[in-house]
Design a protein around this motif. Sequence first.
Motif, PDB file in Angstrom:
ATOM      1  N   MET A   1       0.917  -1.232   0.321  1.00 54.37           N
ATOM      2  CA  MET A   1      -0.131   0.136   0.219  1.00 54.37           C
ATOM      3  C   MET A   1       0.679   1.226  -0.111  1.00 54.37           C
ATOM      4  SD  MET A   1      -3.023  -0.197   2.437  1.00 54.37           S
ATOM      5  CE  MET A   1      -4.262  -2.687   2.134  1.00 54.37           C
ATOM      6  N   GLY A   2       2.394   1.311  -0.672  1.00 52.64           N
ATOM      7  CA  GLY A   2       2.606   2.431  -0.841  1.00 52.64           C
ATOM      8  C   GLY A   2       2.524   3.485  -1.189  1.00 52.64           C
TER       9      GLY A   2
ATOM     10  N   GLY B   1     -12.248  -5.160   1.482  1.00 49.53           N
ATOM     11  CA  GLY B   1     -10.805  -4.937   0.370  1.00 49.53           C
ATOM     12  C   GLY B   1     -11.831  -4.194  -0.376  1.00 49.53           C
TER      13      GLY B   1
ATOM     14  N   ARG C   1     -11.852  -1.114  -2.932  1.00 47.40           N
ATOM     15  CA  ARG C   1     -10.242  -0.638  -4.036  1.00 47.40           C
ATOM     16  C   ARG C   1     -10.393   1.070  -3.586  1.00 47.40           C
ATOM     17  NH1 ARG C   1      -8.176  -2.835  -9.660  1.00 47.40           N
ATOM     18  NH2 ARG C   1      -5.993  -1.065  -9.555  1.00 47.40           N
TER      19      ARG C   1
ATOM     20  N   TYR D   1      -6.330  -1.870  -1.951  1.00 43.50           N
ATOM     21  CA  TYR D   1      -7.304  -2.706  -0.923  1.00 43.50           C
ATOM     22  C   TYR D   1      -7.628  -1.914   0.319  1.00 43.50           C
ATOM     23  CZ  TYR D   1      -7.556  -4.925  -5.849  1.00 43.50           C
ATOM     24  OH  TYR D   1      -7.331  -4.459  -7.016  1.00 43.50           O
ATOM     25  N   LEU D   2      -8.912  -1.531   0.495  1.00 42.39           N
ATOM     26  CA  LEU D   2      -8.635  -1.279   1.772  1.00 42.39           C
ATOM     27  C   LEU D   2      -9.026  -1.965   3.008  1.00 42.39           C
ATOM     28  CD1 LEU D   2     -11.392   1.491   2.689  1.00 42.39           C
ATOM     29  CD2 LEU D   2      -8.142   1.749   2.228  1.00 42.39           C
ATOM     30  N   ILE D   3      -7.932  -2.475   4.055  1.00 40.62           N
ATOM     31  CA  ILE D   3      -8.573  -3.563   5.309  1.00 40.62           C
ATOM     32  C   ILE D   3      -9.237  -2.784   6.156  1.00 40.62           C
ATOM     33  CG2 ILE D   3      -6.363  -4.566   6.868  1.00 40.62           C
ATOM     34  CD1 ILE D   3      -6.439  -4.974   3.966  1.00 40.62           C
TER      35      ILE D   3
ATOM     36  N   THR E   1      -4.822   1.065   7.815  1.00 39.24           N
ATOM     37  CA  THR E   1      -3.918   0.138   9.132  1.00 39.24           C
ATOM     38  C   THR E   1      -2.606  -0.409   8.604  1.00 39.24           C
ATOM     39  OG1 THR E   1      -5.704  -0.646   8.859  1.00 39.24           O
ATOM     40  CG2 THR E   1      -4.408  -2.343   9.806  1.00 39.24           C
ATOM     41  N   LYS E   2      -1.997  -0.506   9.182  1.00 35.20           N
ATOM     42  CA  LYS E   2      -0.705  -0.443   8.982  1.00 35.20           C
ATOM     43  C   LYS E   2      -0.165  -1.819   9.564  1.00 35.20           C
ATOM     44  CE  LYS E   2       2.486   1.983   6.934  1.00 35.20           C
ATOM     45  NZ  LYS E   2       4.076   2.777   7.071  1.00 35.20           N
ATOM     46  N   PRO E   3       0.587  -3.263   8.773  1.00 31.53           N
ATOM     47  CA  PRO E   3       0.823  -4.014   9.737  1.00 31.53           C
ATOM     48  C   PRO E   3       0.995  -3.817  11.580  1.00 31.53           C
ATOM     49  CG  PRO E   3       1.042  -4.752   8.305  1.00 31.53           C
ATOM     50  CD  PRO E   3       0.726  -3.164   8.466  1.00 31.53           C
ATOM     51  N   CYS E   4       2.345  -2.854  10.800  1.00 32.21           N
ATOM     52  CA  CYS E   4       3.056  -2.567  13.076  1.00 32.21           C
ATOM     53  C   CYS E   4       2.880  -1.676  13.447  1.00 32.21           C
ATOM     54  CB  CYS E   4       4.976  -2.612  12.514  1.00 32.21           C
ATOM     55  SG  CYS E   4       4.999  -4.362  12.241  1.00 32.21           S
TER      56      CYS E   4
ATOM     57  N   GLY F   1      -0.390   0.155  13.046  1.00 35.69           N
ATOM     58  CA  GLY F   1      -1.456  -0.002  13.354  1.00 35.69           C
ATOM     59  C   GLY F   1      -2.610   0.702  12.365  1.00 35.69           C
ATOM     60  N   THR F   2      -4.241   0.898  12.893  1.00 36.72           N
ATOM     61  CA  THR F   2      -5.286   1.853  11.966  1.00 36.72           C
ATOM     62  C   THR F   2      -5.222   3.403  11.904  1.00 36.72           C
ATOM     63  OG1 THR F   2      -6.062  -0.041  12.258  1.00 36.72           O
ATOM     64  CG2 THR F   2      -7.633   2.048  11.302  1.00 36.72           C
TER      65      THR F   2
END
Lengths: 149, 89
Positions: B1-2, B38, B40, B45-47, B66-69, B71-72
């Motif tokens: 999602m860069g 999901g 777009r 694709y939105l999480i 959201t970024k895995p490390c 958060g949101t």
Amino acid sequence: MSNALLLLGCPESPVQTAIALYLANKLKRDSIDVTVAGTRSAIALLKVSDPEGNYVSETVDLDSCIENLAEKKLDFDLCFVFVYNDAGISYLFTLSSMSDAKLFAIVFGSDADAFASMIDFECEKIVYKTGHNPVPLKRRIDQVMVWDA
Amino acid sequence: MGCIEQMKYEVILKNTSFKECREYVKKNFKEFYQVKPGYRMFDVYLIGVPPVLIGVDGDDVVFPYTKPCYGTFLLRIRGEAEIESLRKG
């Protein structure tokens, strides 16, 4: 069942890599192909620990995996989502919405119980409040992963 | 999602939850749309935890990211084409 996705979250907790390799080995022994999706760091941790690909044969970037699932170019029979933080919950719900796979939530870390209580759809929850010791989580996995085959 | 990170964006909320994002959008924007995870937007694709709410404010969209490390986050980005798609349903 022929294939499985392990969707890793933030690799902050050492439990994640250990459990991912354990699960990959267990699935491989049952002739299930394993693909692991994760951040660059999470995948690097796996590859350093498994340099010859004895446990994990295929890895994929997390965003590419989500894209392919959303576009229905890809799906799996089984999907294990690692939940360590709020983002993990978001990925779990997203997978539930996109995929037809049998879904497993592997919930760990100090807030494991709180995150597990947020999961209000049908999936197999494997929950243990641990961040460093993978053994209790491994035991839970052994109890849950009993296939019909 | 860069690609979102390379765009001009404003962080409205950080280290937040999906519930807080949803409540913020409902409370602060008259126009908002409910989408599935999901969805777009901006070629990503939105999480998220459903229902995912996207607010519209002028030419801007306000949405959870959201970024895995990390958060949101609730972000605001100019997105006329995205607004048009949301309005068309």
